[in-house]
Design a protein around this motif. Structure first.
Motif, PDB file in Angstrom:
ATOM      1  N   GLN A 114      -2.650 -23.464 -27.125  1.00 44.01           N
ATOM      2  CA  GLN A 114      -2.729 -22.225 -26.362  1.00 44.01           C
ATOM      3  C   GLN A 114      -2.835 -21.052 -27.330  1.00 44.01           C
ATOM      4  O   GLN A 114      -2.094 -20.982 -28.316  1.00 44.01           O
ATOM      5  CB  GLN A 114      -1.479 -22.058 -25.471  1.00 44.01           C
ATOM      6  N   ILE A 115      -3.769 -20.143 -27.062  1.00 40.94           N
ATOM      7  CA  ILE A 115      -3.977 -18.991 -27.931  1.00 40.94           C
ATOM      8  C   ILE A 115      -3.547 -17.734 -27.183  1.00 40.94           C
ATOM      9  O   ILE A 115      -3.925 -17.525 -26.022  1.00 40.94           O
ATOM     10  CB  ILE A 115      -5.459 -18.879 -28.353  1.00 40.94           C
ATOM     11  N   ASN A 116      -2.802 -16.930 -27.851  1.00 47.40           N
ATOM     12  CA  ASN A 116      -2.313 -15.691 -27.254  1.00 47.40           C
ATOM     13  C   ASN A 116      -3.490 -14.803 -26.858  1.00 47.40           C
ATOM     14  O   ASN A 116      -4.485 -14.698 -27.573  1.00 47.40           O
ATOM     15  CB  ASN A 116      -1.409 -14.951 -28.253  1.00 47.40           C
ATOM     16  N   SER A 117      -3.399 -14.178 -25.699  1.00 48.17           N
ATOM     17  CA  SER A 117      -4.491 -13.333 -25.200  1.00 48.17           C
ATOM     18  C   SER A 117      -4.722 -12.099 -26.057  1.00 48.17           C
ATOM     19  O   SER A 117      -5.763 -11.447 -25.958  1.00 48.17           O
ATOM     20  CB  SER A 117      -4.195 -12.908 -23.754  1.00 48.17           C
ATOM     21  N   ASP A 118      -3.770 -11.769 -26.925  1.00 44.18           N
ATOM     22  CA  ASP A 118      -3.910 -10.588 -27.785  1.00 44.18           C
ATOM     23  C   ASP A 118      -4.737 -10.873 -29.041  1.00 44.18           C
ATOM     24  O   ASP A 118      -5.100  -9.935 -29.770  1.00 44.18           O
ATOM     25  CB  ASP A 118      -2.524 -10.074 -28.221  1.00 44.18           C
ATOM     26  N   VAL A 119      -5.045 -12.162 -29.282  1.00 45.25           N
ATOM     27  CA  VAL A 119      -5.796 -12.515 -30.484  1.00 45.25           C
ATOM     28  C   VAL A 119      -7.226 -12.030 -30.342  1.00 45.25           C
ATOM     29  O   VAL A 119      -7.873 -12.235 -29.313  1.00 45.25           O
ATOM     30  CB  VAL A 119      -5.771 -14.041 -30.722  1.00 45.25           C
ATOM     31  N   VAL A 120      -7.718 -11.350 -31.392  1.00 42.23           N
ATOM     32  CA  VAL A 120      -9.070 -10.785 -31.383  1.00 42.23           C
ATOM     33  C   VAL A 120      -9.998 -11.642 -32.244  1.00 42.23           C
ATOM     34  O   VAL A 120      -9.616 -12.094 -33.321  1.00 42.23           O
ATOM     35  CB  VAL A 120      -9.047  -9.325 -31.905  1.00 42.23           C
ATOM     36  N   LEU A 121     -11.214 -11.874 -31.725  1.00 42.04           N
ATOM     37  CA  LEU A 121     -12.201 -12.629 -32.484  1.00 42.04           C
ATOM     38  C   LEU A 121     -12.667 -11.811 -33.682  1.00 42.04           C
ATOM     39  O   LEU A 121     -13.146 -10.695 -33.531  1.00 42.04           O
ATOM     40  CB  LEU A 121     -13.394 -12.982 -31.585  1.00 42.04           C
ATOM     41  N   LYS A 122     -12.558 -12.385 -34.879  1.00 42.81           N
ATOM     42  CA  LYS A 122     -12.940 -11.686 -36.100  1.00 42.81           C
ATOM     43  C   LYS A 122     -14.018 -12.486 -36.834  1.00 42.81           C
ATOM     44  O   LYS A 122     -14.121 -13.696 -36.687  1.00 42.81           O
ATOM     45  CB  LYS A 122     -11.727 -11.487 -37.014  1.00 42.81           C
ATOM     46  N   GLU A 123     -14.808 -11.762 -37.611  1.00 43.63           N
ATOM     47  CA  GLU A 123     -15.858 -12.405 -38.393  1.00 43.63           C
ATOM     48  C   GLU A 123     -15.264 -13.382 -39.389  1.00 43.63           C
ATOM     49  O   GLU A 123     -15.758 -14.494 -39.576  1.00 43.63           O
ATOM     50  CB  GLU A 123     -16.691 -11.346 -39.128  1.00 43.63           C
ATOM     51  N   ILE A 124     -14.183 -12.978 -40.060  1.00 43.26           N
ATOM     52  CA  ILE A 124     -13.484 -13.836 -41.004  1.00 43.26           C
ATOM     53  C   ILE A 124     -12.045 -14.007 -40.513  1.00 43.26           C
ATOM     54  O   ILE A 124     -11.256 -13.056 -40.587  1.00 43.26           O
ATOM     55  CB  ILE A 124     -13.483 -13.240 -42.426  1.00 43.26           C
TER      56      ILE A 124
ATOM     57  N   GLU B 257      -4.524 -18.834 -35.331  1.00 45.15           N
ATOM     58  CA  GLU B 257      -4.986 -18.584 -33.964  1.00 45.15           C
ATOM     59  C   GLU B 257      -6.375 -17.949 -33.964  1.00 45.15           C
ATOM     60  O   GLU B 257      -7.207 -18.251 -33.114  1.00 45.15           O
ATOM     61  CB  GLU B 257      -3.996 -17.686 -33.222  1.00 45.15           C
ATOM     62  N   GLU B 258      -6.626 -17.065 -34.923  1.00 41.80           N
ATOM     63  CA  GLU B 258      -7.953 -16.459 -35.021  1.00 41.80           C
ATOM     64  C   GLU B 258      -9.005 -17.514 -35.366  1.00 41.80           C
ATOM     65  O   GLU B 258     -10.122 -17.475 -34.846  1.00 41.80           O
ATOM     66  CB  GLU B 258      -7.943 -15.355 -36.086  1.00 41.80           C
ATOM     67  N   TYR B 259      -8.626 -18.457 -36.206  1.00 38.73           N
ATOM     68  CA  TYR B 259      -9.554 -19.532 -36.563  1.00 38.73           C
ATOM     69  C   TYR B 259      -9.849 -20.407 -35.344  1.00 38.73           C
ATOM     70  O   TYR B 259     -11.000 -20.753 -35.077  1.00 38.73           O
ATOM     71  CB  TYR B 259      -8.962 -20.368 -37.698  1.00 38.73           C
ATOM     72  N   LEU B 260      -8.797 -20.757 -34.596  1.00 38.88           N
ATOM     73  CA  LEU B 260      -8.988 -21.578 -33.400  1.00 38.88           C
ATOM     74  C   LEU B 260      -9.858 -20.867 -32.377  1.00 38.88           C
ATOM     75  O   LEU B 260     -10.713 -21.475 -31.731  1.00 38.88           O
ATOM     76  CB  LEU B 260      -7.633 -21.925 -32.779  1.00 38.88           C
TER      77      LEU B 260
END
Length: 250
Positions: free
Chosen positions: A27-37, A42-45
């Motif tokens: 489960q990924i927190n809804s606050d996680v933002v998609l980043k280029e790197i 969680e960002e990687y997932l």
């Protein structure tokens, strides 16, 4: 005795409206933002999930096979294998003896291969261009010796056996293979290295089929045909029963 280990079970809730049994493992927190790197797990997932969404769940081949030429096929066409006349077909007892004798020869060759330091000097001096057919045929006109075959690597053994099989094309209907050529074939078979690759297996099968074809042209009513069929039966037997090409067996 009560164990102190804790077991964690993932509770799965199936949605009756969904036709998929796939459920997220993390489960990924809804606050996680998609980043280029990605800088966190969680960002990687999240990035992996987004990239996966670009592809369909089930992949299928979209190649247009109608564009293939008519003479092309995804299957290898097996050449016909001639069956032996009843009075020229060897018994299973006779075949077992041939396999046992050949196994003894192979055992001797294996011991020789493990003692290269004790080989005579003439073993490693045989050098042939694999595509020089006249040179091969000149070699096969000589008496076969283990020293001429033992030092050859697998590719050269395959090539030599292939050329020997091609020489059998010159056998006239009603005749059998030359005694010296038969000795060379036996020597090459004895030195063929395991495990067999697909090319080697194909060459062995061609040899057995060619021998069966020559045998099919012998006159079954001629008493001499039984003697003429012996070397042919030996090679068919060895390919089918020793090298396990059982569909070619008598």
């Amino acid at each position: 005795m009560k164990s102190n280990k804790k077991c964690f079970h993932k509770k799965v809730k199936f949605d009756g409206d969904s036709d998929s049994l796939l459920t997220p493992c993390f489960q990924i927190n809804s606050d996680v933002v998609l980043k280029e790197i990605p800088t966190t797990g969680e960002e990687y997932l999240l990035r992996v999930i987004k990239e996966r969404e670009k592809f369909s769940t089930v992949s299928k081949c979209d190649k247009d096979f109608s564009k293939f030429a008519k003479n092309q096929s995804c299957f290898v066409e097996e050449l016909p294998h001639s069956k032996a006349p009843d009075n020229l077909r060897p018994t299973i007892e006779w075949q077992n003896i041939q396999v046992a004798d050949f196994s003894d020869v192979r055992m001797y060759v294996s011991r020789m291969l493990s003692k290269k330091a004790l080989w005579p000097d003439d073993v490693l001096k045989l050098e042939l261009n694999p595509n020089n057919i006249p040179a091969w045929k000149n070699l096969f006109e000589k008496d076969p010796k283990l020293s001429c075959v033992l030092g050859l690597h697998s590719a050269m053994l395959d090539r030599g056996l292939e050329i020997l099989t091609e020489i059998l094309d010159d056998v006239k209907p009603g005749s059998t293979l030359d005694h010296k050529i038969g000795q060379w074939i036996y020597a090459f078979l004895a030195c063929t290295r395991p495990p067999l690759i697909s090319d080697t297996t194909s060459i062995l099968r061609n040899l057995a089929r060619k021998c069966a074809e020559i045998r099919s042209h012998l006159d079954p009513d001629d008493e001499s045909s039984k003697t003429a069929a012996v070397p042919l039966n030996i090679f068919i037997c060895l390919v089918s029963r020793y090298f396990r090409q059982y569909d070619l067996a008598d």
